[in-house]
Design an enzyme around this catalytic site. Structure first.
Site, PDB file in Angstrom:
ATOM      1  N   LYS A 220       0.809  -1.221   0.000  1.00 35.95           N
ATOM      2  CA  LYS A 220       0.000   0.000   0.000  1.00 35.95           C
ATOM      3  C   LYS A 220       0.842   1.270   0.000  1.00 35.95           C
ATOM      4  CE  LYS A 220      -4.466  -1.760   1.320  1.00 35.95           C
ATOM      5  NZ  LYS A 220      -5.502  -1.932   2.333  1.00 35.95           N
ATOM      6  N   ARG A 254      -3.608  -9.837   5.117  1.00 37.18           N
ATOM      7  CA  ARG A 254      -3.999  -9.946   3.706  1.00 37.18           C
ATOM      8  C   ARG A 254      -2.835  -9.449   2.859  1.00 37.18           C
ATOM      9  NH1 ARG A 254      -6.169  -6.606  -0.111  1.00 37.18           N
ATOM     10  NH2 ARG A 254      -7.671  -7.499  -1.544  1.00 37.18           N
TER      11      ARG A 254
HETATM   12  C1  YH5 Z   1      -7.914  -4.357   3.282  1.00 37.29           C
HETATM   13  O1  YH5 Z   1      -7.063  -3.589   3.754  1.00 37.29           O
HETATM   14  N1  YH5 Z   1      -7.675  -3.802   0.811  1.00 37.29           N
HETATM   15  S1  YH5 Z   1      -8.158  -3.762  -1.886  1.00 37.29           S
HETATM   16  C2  YH5 Z   1      -3.602  -0.037  -3.083  1.00 37.29           C
HETATM   17  C3  YH5 Z   1      -2.308  -0.545  -3.209  1.00 37.29           C
HETATM   18  C4  YH5 Z   1      -2.054  -1.851  -2.872  1.00 37.29           C
HETATM   19  C5  YH5 Z   1      -3.080  -2.656  -2.431  1.00 37.29           C
HETATM   20  C6  YH5 Z   1      -1.405   1.539  -3.876  1.00 37.29           C
HETATM   21  N2  YH5 Z   1      -9.320  -5.156   0.136  1.00 37.29           N
HETATM   22  C7  YH5 Z   1      -8.201  -4.428   1.883  1.00 37.29           C
HETATM   23  O2  YH5 Z   1      -5.216  -4.186  -1.520  1.00 37.29           O
HETATM   24  N3  YH5 Z   1      -9.925  -6.067   2.312  1.00 37.29           N
HETATM   25  C8  YH5 Z   1      -8.378  -4.254  -0.246  1.00 37.29           C
HETATM   26  O3  YH5 Z   1      -1.241   0.180  -3.641  1.00 37.29           O
HETATM   27  C9  YH5 Z   1      -9.202  -5.283   1.467  1.00 37.29           C
HETATM   28  N4  YH5 Z   1      -8.662  -5.151   4.095  1.00 37.29           N
HETATM   29  C10 YH5 Z   1      -9.643  -5.989   3.621  1.00 37.29           C
HETATM   30  N5  YH5 Z   1     -10.325  -6.739   4.503  1.00 37.29           N
HETATM   31  C11 YH5 Z   1      -6.847  -2.521  -1.817  1.00 37.29           C
HETATM   32  C12 YH5 Z   1      -5.469  -3.062  -1.865  1.00 37.29           C
HETATM   33  C13 YH5 Z   1      -4.382  -2.157  -2.331  1.00 37.29           C
HETATM   34  C14 YH5 Z   1      -4.631  -0.852  -2.655  1.00 37.29           C
END
Ligand code: YH5
Length: 276
Positions: A220, A254
């Site tokens: 993230k 996750r």
């Molecule tokens: C979460 O925290 N996150 S989708 C931006 C990124 C990298 C990854 C800029 N679904 C979560 O993974 N479900 C997502 O780089 C989730 N908890 C739960 N329970 C976003 C994501 C991501 C966004």
């Protein structure tokens, strides 16, 4: 601690990995429905081989600024991967907010519903309550398109904690037993770097709800902000944050990088077992 997920039960005495499977055409360079489905199936198998306890399958991009996807399109994306995953020895999670997708996924045998909108979309709570499935309710402030536009809180930890408590109460009122519910403070969903650090520092506050605590920090933006690295350079930062979260009480992390994270969690588990 345990989490009941339909016919499967997660043993959370030591922290486990939820492996991310994004079924969005933009997550596979070439696009195209068939190739996207084949790549998602291969990704499901890889995540399970690497040792994930849960595979989280999502067809909606919730990255900051992402555009919404039609519900039929979301169903078409996730169902082939779900049908493949439920044959494997793993808890299968669907990352969705929509009642139609929840119902289709439960009919296909999914074990867990992971909702970044905490079952607030009309009909979603009832759809999730109808199955014996586990639930993860996550805090978010605002829709993905606008959530990073100057988010403000008086006290981010208290506000997120109160929101999660209220959503757990709504789930229980809808007939979902507490043994089926996990909570997640929602890193990056309408939060600045300072908010994310406050949540990480005070994970113990959420753990005090005595429900499994799930965290998503993998790759993230906060890692980019603190290390200066782009998406592809965030493995070490992601493993470090997973380790910190597990040390502070997270039960489920996750992640994109399952094998590397599992190594770190094995070290955390050894340390925690040596204390008890
Ligand atoms: C979460 O925290 N996150 S989708 C931006 C990124 C990298 C990854 C800029 N679904 C979560 O993974 N479900 C997502 O780089 C989730 N908890 C739960 N329970 C976003 C994501 C991501 C966004």
């Amino acid at each position: 601690m345990k989490l009941i997920c339909g016919s499967r039960t997660l043993d959370l005495r030591s922290p486990v990995v939820m492996g991310i499977v994004n079924v969005t055409p933009d997550s596979f360079s070439d696009g195209g429905a068939f190739r996207t489905a084949a790549a998602a199936a291969a990704r499901v198998e890889r995540v399970v081989e690497e040792g994930a306890a849960i595979v989280d399958i999502g067809g909606e991009s919730t990255r900051p600024g992402a555009a919404p996807v039609a519900v039929a399109e979301e169903i078409d994306r996730v169902m082939p991967a779900i049908e493949r995953a439920v044959r494997l020895p793993v808890v299968v999670s669907v990352d969705t907010s929509r009642p139609e997708v929840i119902r289709a996924a439960i009919a296909a045998g999914v074990h867990l519903v992971n909702d970044v909108r905490a079952l607030t979309v009309p009909g979603a709570l009832e759809a999730a309550a109808a199955g014996p499935v586990g639930i993860c309710v996550m805090h978010a402030r605002g829709e993905p398109a606008v959530m990073q536009d100057n988010p403000r809180y008086e006290d981010v930890v208290a506000e997120v904690d109160a929101f999660l408590g209220a959503r757990v109460a709504a789930c229980v009122a809808a007939g979902i037993g507490r043994e089926r519910i996990a909570i997640d403070p929602g890193f990056g969903f309408g939060k600045t770097l300072a908010h994310n650090l406050a949540l990480l520092r005070r994970l113990d506050v959420f753990a005090a709800q005595c429900l499994p605590l799930l965290v998503g920090l993998s790759r993230k933006r906060m890692i980019g902000e603190l290390t200066g690295r782009g998406i592809d350079g965030r493995l070490a930062g992601s493993v470090a944050l997973a380790t910190i979260a597990a040390l502070r009480g997270a039960s489920i992390v996750r992640v994109h990088d399952v094998a590397a994270t599992l190594d770190a969690l094995r070290l955390v588990a050894a340390l925690q077992e040596s204390e008890t």
